[in-house]
Scaffold this active site. Sequence first.
Site, PDB file in Angstrom:
ATOM      1  N   SER A  13       0.855  -1.187   0.000  1.00 58.59           N
ATOM      2  CA  SER A  13       0.000   0.000   0.000  1.00 58.59           C
ATOM      3  C   SER A  13       0.888   1.233   0.000  1.00 58.59           C
ATOM      4  O   SER A  13       1.780   1.344   0.850  1.00 58.59           O
ATOM      5  CB  SER A  13      -0.888  -0.015   1.250  1.00 58.59           C
ATOM      6  N   PHE A  17       6.607   4.245   3.373  1.00 60.28           N
ATOM      7  CA  PHE A  17       7.738   3.532   2.794  1.00 60.28           C
ATOM      8  C   PHE A  17       7.513   2.025   2.772  1.00 60.28           C
ATOM      9  O   PHE A  17       6.597   1.509   3.400  1.00 60.28           O
ATOM     10  CB  PHE A  17       9.009   3.862   3.580  1.00 60.28           C
ATOM     11  N   SER A 246       6.146  -2.241  12.517  1.00 59.58           N
ATOM     12  CA  SER A 246       5.139  -1.836  11.547  1.00 59.58           C
ATOM     13  C   SER A 246       5.442  -0.425  11.096  1.00 59.58           C
ATOM     14  O   SER A 246       6.307   0.256  11.657  1.00 59.58           O
ATOM     15  CB  SER A 246       3.734  -1.883  12.168  1.00 59.58           C
ATOM     16  N   LYS A 247       4.720   0.019  10.056  1.00 59.90           N
ATOM     17  CA  LYS A 247       4.923   1.389   9.586  1.00 59.90           C
ATOM     18  C   LYS A 247       4.675   2.390  10.701  1.00 59.90           C
ATOM     19  O   LYS A 247       5.305   3.434  10.776  1.00 59.90           O
ATOM     20  CB  LYS A 247       3.972   1.688   8.420  1.00 59.90           C
ATOM     21  N   ARG A 248       3.722   2.055  11.570  1.00 58.98           N
ATOM     22  CA  ARG A 248       3.334   3.016  12.610  1.00 58.98           C
ATOM     23  C   ARG A 248       4.157   2.870  13.883  1.00 58.98           C
ATOM     24  O   ARG A 248       4.067   3.713  14.759  1.00 58.98           O
ATOM     25  CB  ARG A 248       1.848   2.852  12.935  1.00 58.98           C
TER      26      ARG A 248
END
Length: 466
Positions: A13, A17, A246-248
């Site tokens: 998605s 990054f 994770s991205k977060r």
Amino acid sequence: MTIRKVRTRIAPSPTGFLHLGTARTALYSWAYARHHGGELVLRIEDTDVARSTQDSVDQILASMKWLGLDFDEGPIYQMQRLARYQEVVDRLIEQGKAYRCYCTPEELDAMREEQKARGEKTRYDGRWRPESGKLLPPPPEGVKPVVRFRNPLDGDVTWDDLVKGPITINNREIDDLIILRPDGVPTYNFAVVVDDWDMGITHVFRGDEHVNNTPWQINIFHALGAPLPQFGHVPVILGDDGLKLSKRRGAVSVTAYEEGGYLPEAMLNYLARLGWSHGDDELFTREQLVAWFDGSHLSKSPAQWDPAKLSWVNAQYLKQADDERLARLVADQLKQRGLDAGGRAGRLPAMCTLFKDRCSTTVELADWLSMYFAPVHPGEQDLAGHVTDAVRPALASLAARLETCDWTKAAISQCIKETIAEHGLKMPQLAIPVRVLVCGRAQTPSVDAVLELFDRETVVGRLHRR
């Protein structure tokens, strides 16, 4: 039975990054396809319009290229396929396998609160689901409907997972999933099924957070009469704190490791071993990975991200790397620091040869080599401890010899030996002060080899600075 050609996919998605978990999934999908002589498809799942950006797409493509994960089709963008999703939705509605639901967000919130109050699992209660003999109310004015998939009410969904083995989930555990939003954009679980069907995907590797999505997807595959891919849900990657990367939370982009001086072959090697093994092999080539990766030996347990282990792996690859290639990478690192190798760029490969065994990244290598291209600033403690009054006469003698000798390692070594003999010193008593003054640090490789790669004027000038 027709044997389908192996086709895998990576479907990030573009809301940020390419993080390490997705990169590992991409690697496994790539290696499996290459092992079986199949194909890899790159799909961009950009239906989160508010958060998807072209910058993220560019970063994903750059990360894939850096890792050497070439794909055979794509990038394919979901937002360019809206007409196809609508076509499939219309067919499902016509066949009675999907239906329009006019519940407002407020109604859904109230539904959940009532279920919580009764101690029930929160789920859609099917109030707009058509049933034989059921009278539905007229559609309310001003409410744009969603479309829901008519999930089976009974029975089990079972699949033999490539990683986890047989998994069974009862249909009572899942409800009628929204497959199309009021704005005509499909939801994740529906879009990926249509995509995988249209693109002929045979094997899906993804993170095990998708296990709970799989029953819905399998039921949609069956409703469409589409061939089912095999699923492999790989465990998460945990950070130093034991929580999921994770991205977060805590994840670092693949490109950050490129900027940090890691080699792509080392990152590929390390990522592959985060959840997969081939005996006790720690280091292996891309070709070996492709030859060995047949979908077996994937771990069922979460993998721990270990920066120290990654640095060790990278150091092994750095030692084996071609010095001309390293010189180009180091030149880029120096340029980012405002340092230009200029006429001395031709010496960079030899400098890399001399110092790479001491480094785990090209950033560390550039740290070492910057002394050749920028002034050094020895620490006060090193100066006080090593550049003493007792050794200053010897430093002056060495500087005088170096002004006229041939500028070769052998000649420099001879000058050092003559100076030691003249002043009655031992090698460390002279070599360490020379390192401090010329290199800015007390420890380096062999001092004659280090000095040879400097300009004569730089060495003599720094020795006189004492």
